[in-house]
Motif scaffolding. Structure first.
Motif, mmCIF file in Angstrom:
data_model
loop_
_atom_site.group_PDB
_atom_site.id
_atom_site.type_symbol
_atom_site.label_atom_id
_atom_site.label_comp_id
_atom_site.label_asym_id
_atom_site.label_seq_id
_atom_site.Cartn_x
_atom_site.Cartn_y
_atom_site.Cartn_z
ATOM 1 N N GLY A 74 0.823 -1.441 0.179
ATOM 2 C CA GLY A 74 -0.336 -0.039 0.271
ATOM 3 C C GLY A 74 0.825 1.345 -0.134
ATOM 4 O O GLY A 74 0.144 2.375 0.043
ATOM 5 N N MET A 75 1.742 1.276 -0.463
ATOM 6 C CA MET A 75 2.817 2.295 0.099
ATOM 7 C C MET A 75 2.767 3.362 -1.823
ATOM 8 O O MET A 75 3.532 3.927 -1.744
ATOM 9 C CB MET A 75 4.913 1.518 -0.065
ATOM 10 N N ALA A 76 2.516 2.246 -2.776
ATOM 11 C CA ALA A 76 2.477 2.875 -3.998
ATOM 12 C C ALA A 76 1.283 3.952 -3.963
ATOM 13 O O ALA A 76 0.084 3.256 -3.599
ATOM 14 C CB ALA A 76 2.337 1.724 -5.605
ATOM 15 N N ALA A 77 1.484 5.179 -4.625
ATOM 16 C CA ALA A 77 0.049 5.778 -4.496
ATOM 17 C C ALA A 77 -0.432 5.633 -4.938
ATOM 18 O O ALA A 77 -0.322 6.056 -6.461
ATOM 19 C CB ALA A 77 0.851 7.479 -4.134
ATOM 20 N N GLN A 78 -1.921 5.117 -5.205
ATOM 21 C CA GLN A 78 -2.707 4.955 -5.910
ATOM 22 C C GLN A 78 -3.314 6.568 -6.420
ATOM 23 O O GLN A 78 -4.671 6.991 -5.491
ATOM 24 C CB GLN A 78 -3.765 4.143 -5.549
ATOM 25 N N ASP A 79 -2.616 7.356 -6.857
ATOM 26 C CA ASP A 79 -3.598 8.617 -7.349
ATOM 27 C C ASP A 79 -3.331 9.282 -8.561
ATOM 28 O O ASP A 79 -2.457 9.388 -8.740
ATOM 29 C CB ASP A 79 -2.987 10.292 -5.812
ATOM 30 N N PRO A 80 -4.599 8.849 -8.561
ATOM 31 C CA PRO A 80 -4.063 9.198 -10.929
ATOM 32 C C PRO A 80 -3.553 10.686 -10.693
ATOM 33 O O PRO A 80 -2.668 10.856 -12.156
ATOM 34 C CB PRO A 80 -5.498 8.895 -10.900
ATOM 35 N N GLY A 81 -4.124 11.628 -10.740
ATOM 36 C CA GLY A 81 -3.943 12.950 -10.410
ATOM 37 C C GLY A 81 -2.013 13.039 -10.496
ATOM 38 O O GLY A 81 -1.388 13.885 -10.943
ATOM 39 N N LEU A 82 -1.802 12.144 -9.240
ATOM 40 C CA LEU A 82 -0.181 12.592 -9.062
ATOM 41 C C LEU A 82 0.526 11.886 -10.334
ATOM 42 O O LEU A 82 1.505 12.614 -10.596
ATOM 43 C CB LEU A 82 -0.095 11.518 -7.755
ATOM 44 N N THR A 83 -0.183 11.035 -11.074
ATOM 45 C CA THR A 83 1.095 10.396 -11.552
ATOM 46 C C THR A 83 0.803 11.335 -12.996
ATOM 47 O O THR A 83 2.006 10.962 -13.666
ATOM 48 C CB THR A 83 0.086 8.616 -12.326
ATOM 49 N N TYR A 84 -0.615 11.960 -13.232
ATOM 50 C CA TYR A 84 -0.292 12.430 -14.290
ATOM 51 C C TYR A 84 0.333 13.584 -13.780
ATOM 52 O O TYR A 84 1.588 14.274 -14.854
ATOM 53 C CB TYR A 84 -1.665 12.996 -14.929
ATOM 54 N N TYR A 85 0.537 14.321 -12.462
ATOM 55 C CA TYR A 85 0.759 15.443 -12.756
ATOM 56 C C TYR A 85 3.347 15.805 -13.155
ATOM 57 O O TYR A 85 3.808 16.091 -13.319
ATOM 58 C CB TYR A 85 1.463 16.376 -11.645
ATOM 59 N N PHE A 341 -10.560 15.937 -13.277
ATOM 60 C CA PHE A 341 -9.908 14.623 -12.832
ATOM 61 C C PHE A 341 -11.149 15.030 -11.688
ATOM 62 O O PHE A 341 -11.761 14.453 -10.681
ATOM 63 C CB PHE A 341 -8.759 14.247 -12.436
ATOM 64 N N ARG A 342 -10.116 15.804 -10.470
ATOM 65 C CA ARG A 342 -10.224 16.377 -9.658
ATOM 66 C C ARG A 342 -12.125 16.593 -9.003
ATOM 67 O O ARG A 342 -12.947 15.916 -8.311
ATOM 68 C CB ARG A 342 -9.822 17.069 -8.919
ATOM 69 N N ALA A 343 -12.338 17.325 -10.228
ATOM 70 C CA ALA A 343 -13.982 17.588 -9.618
ATOM 71 C C ALA A 343 -14.656 16.250 -9.768
ATOM 72 O O ALA A 343 -15.967 16.160 -9.270
ATOM 73 C CB ALA A 343 -13.816 18.767 -10.782
ATOM 74 N N SER A 344 -14.205 15.440 -10.942
ATOM 75 C CA SER A 344 -15.352 14.109 -11.249
ATOM 76 C C SER A 344 -15.529 13.129 -9.177
ATOM 77 O O SER A 344 -15.716 13.021 -9.543
ATOM 78 C CB SER A 344 -14.401 13.386 -11.956
ATOM 79 N N ASP A 345 -14.312 13.735 -9.140
ATOM 80 C CA ASP A 345 -13.426 12.835 -7.633
ATOM 81 C C ASP A 345 -14.472 13.295 -6.718
ATOM 82 O O ASP A 345 -14.936 12.462 -6.318
ATOM 83 C CB ASP A 345 -11.935 13.088 -7.621
ATOM 84 N N TRP A 346 -14.708 14.400 -6.692
ATOM 85 C CA TRP A 346 -15.434 15.147 -5.594
ATOM 86 C C TRP A 346 -16.775 14.903 -5.745
ATOM 87 O O TRP A 346 -17.696 14.589 -4.613
ATOM 88 C CB TRP A 346 -15.473 16.953 -5.769
ATOM 89 N N LEU A 347 -16.950 14.895 -7.636
ATOM 90 C CA LEU A 347 -18.894 14.726 -7.858
ATOM 91 C C LEU A 347 -19.197 13.111 -7.505
ATOM 92 O O LEU A 347 -20.047 13.292 -6.925
ATOM 93 C CB LEU A 347 -18.684 15.049 -9.459
ATOM 94 N N ALA A 377 -10.604 11.013 -19.739
ATOM 95 C CA ALA A 377 -11.116 9.403 -19.834
ATOM 96 C C ALA A 377 -11.293 9.112 -18.882
ATOM 97 O O ALA A 377 -12.403 8.439 -18.775
ATOM 98 C CB ALA A 377 -10.023 8.170 -21.125
ATOM 99 N N LEU A 378 -10.296 8.954 -18.282
ATOM 100 C CA LEU A 378 -10.872 8.026 -16.665
ATOM 101 C C LEU A 378 -11.964 8.908 -15.897
ATOM 102 O O LEU A 378 -12.884 8.257 -15.330
ATOM 103 C CB LEU A 378 -9.414 7.556 -15.738
ATOM 104 N N SER A 379 -11.431 10.061 -16.424
ATOM 105 C CA SER A 379 -12.693 10.743 -15.167
ATOM 106 C C SER A 379 -14.457 10.631 -15.588
ATOM 107 O O SER A 379 -15.320 10.474 -15.128
ATOM 108 C CB SER A 379 -12.716 12.125 -15.166
ATOM 109 N N MET A 380 -14.294 10.200 -17.205
ATOM 110 C CA MET A 380 -16.018 10.196 -17.480
ATOM 111 C C MET A 380 -16.220 8.953 -17.406
ATOM 112 O O MET A 380 -17.312 8.556 -16.948
ATOM 113 C CB MET A 380 -16.083 10.970 -19.029
ATOM 114 N N LEU A 381 -15.329 7.518 -17.609
ATOM 115 C CA LEU A 381 -15.707 6.582 -17.371
ATOM 116 C C LEU A 381 -16.535 6.546 -15.840
ATOM 117 O O LEU A 381 -17.368 5.188 -15.383
ATOM 118 C CB LEU A 381 -14.912 4.941 -18.039
#
Length: 480
Positions: A74-85, A341-347, A377-381
């Motif tokens: 569980g140490m690999a950060a599962q955060d698509p936003g961070l990966t994209y950055y 993505f962040r807006a989709s995640d919050w929604l 694409a991830l956000s929409m799906l």
């Protein structure tokens, strides 16, 4: 035959004879050591195109095993936003590290650990710790660290370090083999040979590791320069590193016995290299570091004007204020993949009242302006899966295709979303492919291999099948 006369079991009293015996032992040690090390000098720089393919495969497998360990813990950060950055931060650097065929497989990921660290693993893997992002201020500093880690990969430092360790091992083995013979000449000489060899081996490895850090620094400067990035980002990053060492040790670091050179010396070298660097218009990444820091609950000290509005959203108290700030953000930064993505995640997680649908439709409209982004694409799906928005069959097919082609290999949310995005019987091969990747991320390589084999069996597309077969061979090698 006369050389063996020096190893007579009788003790010699003549000092000149004993000196001759010692010299002969040293000659013999050099011969044995040369054979053991394969006559390769530690300081030699290999041609990257001449690396042993078997060794590359073994080291790549080792790097992937370590990544699977981080995932399993569980140490690999599962955060698509961070990966994209991190991916976007690396884009300006890549031309300086491209191979002859123009390609280099790279996988970059975040690590949920508060130490100031980043690392490169064999196989093109780069990990960035939360602690590093927490300590830095601006994106050029992050890019400087990434350029350094890319330098390690491009210069083949993992292979060279492995060679150096084999050579050092050969020196110790040679000394141990000759020690019983040396004992008959002089016990002190035998003991000195063993301890001397061990000390030399350790010092050689430390010096070699430090030289590789210096090489990576120099290559990072070239990469930052060719990418048009501000070189003072390297200075700032290393000053932060030096400050961290002072807090931990009370000094700015020392070159011995650590594997890294003195940070002060590295800073001096960098300043000498860039002090006469002409000023230029530098490209600015469209994702400020402060956005990532705020989303990951890290310190944010940036003065970037883009931080204010996003910080206000994080500090807002009421749902009404949160919705208003999202309207402001989407107006100020239209079609921005990170914000979509962040807006989709919050929604999908927190938004609960009647304004949710209106904001979701606005996010969907913004997403259509960035059709080639895997994060969009991830956000929409994901929004469709959670029934926040409705996508037509053609819209789903388009977003699935984008995500399938560009998905980050280590992002669990991405592959779980894809796994559920192919419910039809004729799409089972795509579902199996996504399931295989989620198993791989979770550290279950045996299951991943079985699922990918099934995907290959069900696929009837030639190019797709060939690509998956190549992936399957890599995973099968990593099983061994």
């Amino acid at each position: 035959m006369k050389i063996f006369a020096f190893f007579s079991p009788r003790r010699q009293s003549n000092r000149g004879v004993r000196a001759g015996q010692g010299i002969s032992l040293l000659v013999m040690a050099f011969i044995v050591f040369s054979v053991a090390r394969g006559d390769v000098l530690i300081g030699d720089l290999p041609n990257l195109g001449q690396q042993d393919i078997r060794s590359q495969n073994e080291q790549t497998s080792a790097g992937l095993r370590y990544l699977r360990f981080l995932n399993a813990q569980g140490m690999a950060a599962q955060d698509p936003g961070l990966t994209y950055y991190l991916e976007q931060s690396m884009v300006p650097l890549l031309p300086a590290f491209s191979t002859e065929d123009g390609s280099r497989d790279l996988l970059i990921f975040g690590v949920s650990h508060r130490s100031f660290n980043a690392f490169a693993l064999p196989g093109g893997l780069i990990g960035v710790h939360d602690g590093l992002l927490d300590a830095l201020t601006e994106t050029p500093e992050v890019q400087a660290i990434l350029a350094h880690e890319l330098g390690h990969l491009a210069l083949g430092h993992h292979q060279r370090l492995a060679q150096a360790r084999q050579q050092s091992t050969g020196l110790v083995i040679a000394s141990i083999l000759l020690a019983p013979l040396a004992w008959q000449v002089d016990p002190d000489l035998a003991i000195g040979m063993i301890y001397g060899a061990q000390g030399t081996a350790i010092q050689q490895q430390l010096a070699f590791s430090r030289s590789m850090e210096e090489e990576a620094d120099r290559m990072a400067v070239s990469a930052m320069r060719s990418g048009g990035l501000p070189l003072d980002g390297m200075i700032s990053a290393y000053e932060t590193m030096a400050s961290g060492q002072r807090l931990q040790t009370g000094t700015a670091g020392t070159a011995y016995p650590t594997t890294h050179p003195d940070v002060r010396a590295r800073l001096a070298d960098l300043r000498n290299r860039i002090e006469r660097e002409p000023q230029r218009d530098n490209p600015v990444l469209d994702i400020p570091l402060c956005w990532v820091q705020l989303d990951r609950s890290l310190n944010s000290r940036s003065t970037d004007e883009r931080c204010a509005l996003y910080r206000a959203w994080h500090e807002a108290d009421s749902q009404e204020e949160l919705y208003e700030l999202w309207d402001d953000l989407l107006t100020a930064y239209p079609a921005h993949p990170y914000l979509v993505f962040r807006a989709s995640d919050w929604l999908t997680v927190q938004a609960v009242d009647e304004q949710r649908s209106a904001l979701a439709e606005r996010v969907k409209a913004k997403a259509s302006l960035a059709p080639d982004s895997w994060l969009v694409a991830l956000s929409m799906l994901h929004l469709h899966k959670e029934e926040v928005v409705q996508l037509s069959g053609s819209e789903r097919a388009r977003w699935r295709r984008t995500l399938q082609e560009q998905a980050a290999a280590n992002d669990l949310m991405t592959w779980n979303t894809l796994r559920l995005a192919y419910p039809e019987e004729h799409e089972r091969h795509m579902a199996f492919r996504a399931q295989a990747q989620t198993s791989w991320i979770n550290g279950d390589l045996d299951t991943a291999v079985r699922q990918l084999r099934r995907a290959v069996e069900l696929s009837d597309a030639g190019s797709q099948r060939s690509q998956w077969e190549n992936q399957l061979r890599r995973w099968e090698r990593a099983q061994r």
